[in-house]
Design an enzyme around this catalytic site. Structure first.
Site, short mmCIF file in Angstrom:
data_model
loop_
_atom_site.label_atom_id
_atom_site.label_comp_id
_atom_site.label_asym_id
_atom_site.label_seq_id
_atom_site.Cartn_x
_atom_site.Cartn_y
_atom_site.Cartn_z
N VAL A 90 -6.98 34.96 33.23
CA VAL A 90 -6.47 34.69 32.14
C VAL A 90 -6.85 35.32 30.20
CG1 VAL A 90 -5.29 32.64 32.90
CG2 VAL A 90 -7.77 32.13 32.00
N SER A 91 -6.12 35.19 29.30
CA SER A 91 -6.71 35.69 27.86
C SER A 91 -7.85 34.81 27.37
CB SER A 91 -4.90 35.98 26.95
OG SER A 91 -4.76 36.73 28.01
N THR A 92 -7.34 33.22 27.34
CA THR A 92 -8.23 31.91 26.68
C THR A 92 -8.24 31.31 27.56
OG1 THR A 92 -6.14 30.41 26.11
CG2 THR A 92 -6.82 33.13 24.38
N GLN A 99 -6.70 28.42 28.71
CA GLN A 99 -5.48 29.14 29.60
C GLN A 99 -6.00 28.29 30.78
OE1 GLN A 99 -4.49 32.66 28.83
NE2 GLN A 99 -2.64 32.42 27.69
#
Length: 75
Positions: free
Chosen positions: A9-11, A14
């Protein structure tokens, strides 16, 4: 022969939960995961995942963009 999973996941806001559920359902015995943008040059668990793969193993990801954000990242 093992199924090795990779989730990303990017952040931090999330969740990896859905990807990890899908990877377990696909029979993955080991799952590596990163919380970092796909364009980042440093993805420690992605590097560990690739190093951990042995001949005959299968790499499993839920979507192609989990492995990289562009064709150059995938190559």
């Amino acid at each position: 022969m093992a199924h090795i999973g990779y989730a990303r996941v990017s952040t931090a806001s999330q969740s990896l939960e859905a990807q990890e559920f899908q990877l377990k359902a696909a029979g993955c015995t080991v799952i590596y995961s990163d919380v970092v943008t796909g364009s980042s040059p440093s993805r420690p668990q992605w590097d560990a995942c690739r190093k951990g793969l042995r001949e005959g193993d299968s790499l499993v990801i839920t979507r192609l963009d989990r492995a990289g954000r562009s064709l150059s990242h995938l190559i």
